[in-house]
Design a protein around this motif. Structure first.
Motif, short mmCIF file in Angstrom:
data_model
loop_
_atom_site.label_atom_id
_atom_site.label_comp_id
_atom_site.label_asym_id
_atom_site.label_seq_id
_atom_site.Cartn_x
_atom_site.Cartn_y
_atom_site.Cartn_z
N ARG A 13 0.82 -1.21 0.00
CA ARG A 13 0.00 0.00 0.00
C ARG A 13 0.85 1.26 0.00
O ARG A 13 0.48 2.28 -0.60
N ASP A 45 -6.71 -3.26 -1.50
CA ASP A 45 -5.76 -2.25 -1.04
C ASP A 45 -6.31 -0.84 -1.27
O ASP A 45 -6.21 0.03 -0.38
N LEU A 49 -7.07 2.02 1.58
CA LEU A 49 -6.44 3.34 1.53
C LEU A 49 -7.48 4.45 1.41
O LEU A 49 -7.32 5.54 1.97
#
Length: 282
Positions: A13, A45, A49
Motif C-alpha cells: 500500500r 488495497d 487506503l
C-alpha cells in the motif's frame, strides 16, 4: 491475517500511494502488473487506503485526495507514506540527541519513528503532546520493566487531533512553563514563504508554544513536505536550527533552503546514518 501478511500489505500500500503521488493517479491493471498480485488484492488495497483518506477511488483506479489547506489526514493514512525516508530521518535525528537531555517531540509519524530510536539513548526526559510517541516509551517500559536509564516521559493534556496530537489551552499551559534542550517537530508543510504550517489552528498554537520553549528546534520531515502549505503557519524558517530530511530533496531546493537555515541534514548522504556529522552547516 498473519503478521507477515500484514507487513506485506503495508509495504504494498505504501508503494501504491507513492505511485499515486508521483503520477497523479494509477490504474488497477498497471498495479497488478507492477506488484505481481491479483486484481482483487489491488482493489482491496485501494478500498483500505480510501477508507483511511489517503487516496480517492475512481473507475478503474485511484487518484490523490484533493489536498485543501484545511485537510488533515489521520495518523494511519500518513503512516503508510514515505516509510523508508522516515526511518532514515529518524536514525539521523537520533544521532543529534545527547544522553541526559530534555527532549520534546511534537505529534506526527516521523517523530513517532524517532521515538523508537530514542529508546536507546539513556536518561532522557521526554515531553510530548503525541499520544503515539508516549505509547512508544510506555510500551518499552512495560516490556522491560523500569530499566536503568529509561526515559522519563511527560505527556501534555489537551484535545486530540486526527494525527493523535494533544492540542489546545490545556496543552499550551503545560508547555509554557517548560524548557527543552531540543525540540523535534513534525510538520504538515514547509516552505520559504509560509515557514512551518499545519491545517489545524489549535495545533499551530501548541506548536508555537513548543518552539518558544526550545533552545534548539529541529524539523524532521521528508522531502514531500516541501512546498506544502497548511491553513496556519506557526514558525518561520529563521526559527528553525536544523532540518533533517531525506535524499529525495531536490538540489535546487537544497540551495534555496541553504539561505534560510543554519543546518540541513540529508539522512544517509554524509557520514554514517544516525551520526551527528550527517549534516553540514550551511
Amino acid at each position: 491475517m498473519s503478521e507477515h501478511q500484514n507487513l506485506l500489505a503495508e509495504q504494498r500500500r505504501a508503494l501504491i500511494l507513492e505511485e499515486v503521488r508521483r503520477h497523479g493517479g494509477v490504474r488497477v491493471n498497471e498495479l497488478t502488473r507492477k506488484l505481481s498480485v491479483s486484481d482483487m488484492t489491488i482493489r482491496r488495497d485501494l478500498d483500505a487506503l480510501a477508507r483511511q483518506g489517503a487516496l480517492e477511488k475512481v473507475h478503474g483506479g485511484a487518484v490523490p485526495v484533493a489536498d485543501a489547506s484545511t485537510h488533515e489526514p489521520g495518523f494511519e493514512a500518513k503512516s503508510a507514506l514515505e516509510l523508508g525516508a522516515k526511518e532514515s530521518i529518524a536514525r539521523a535525528a537520533a544521532g543529534l540527541v545527547a544522553p541526559g537531555s530534555a527532549v520534546a517531540l511534537s505529534g506526527g509519524t516521523t517523530t513517532f519513528a524517532l521515538a523508537q530510536r530514542l529508546l536507546e539513548v539513556p536518561d532522557l526526559t521526554v515531553v510530548t503532546n503525541s499520544v503515539r510517541v508516549a505509547d512508544v516509551f510506555h510500551a518499552a517500559q512495560r516490556g522491560a520493566g523500569q530499566r536503568p536509564g529509561a526515559a522519563t516521559v511527560v505527556l501534555t493534556g489537551g484535545v486530540r487531533t486526527p494525527s493523535d496530537a494533544l492540542v489546545g489551552p490545556v496543552a499550551d499551559q503545560a508547555i509554557r512553563s517548560l524548557h527543552f534542550d531540543v525540540l523535534f517537530l513534525g510538520v504538515h508543510g514547509i516552505s520559504v514563504q509560509a515557514g512551518l504550517s499545519t491545517p489545524n489552528l489549535a495545533e499551530a498554537e501548541t506548536n508555537r508554544r513548543l518552539v518558544r520553549s526550545a533552545r534548539r528546534v529541529v524539523v524532521v520531515a521528508d522531502h514531500t513536505k516541501w512546498g506544502t502549505v497548511g491553513l496556519s503557519s506557526f514558525a518561520t524558517l529563521e526559527e528553525v536550527d536544523t532540518w533533517v530530511t531525506d535524499s529525495g530533496l531536490r538540489s535546487e531546493v537544497r540551495a534555496e533552503v541553504s539561505e534560510e537555515l543554519n543546518q540541513l541534514v540529508i539522512a544517509g548522504e554524509a557520514g554514517e546514518i544516525g551520526e551527528p556529522d550527517t549534516g553540514a552547516d550551511i
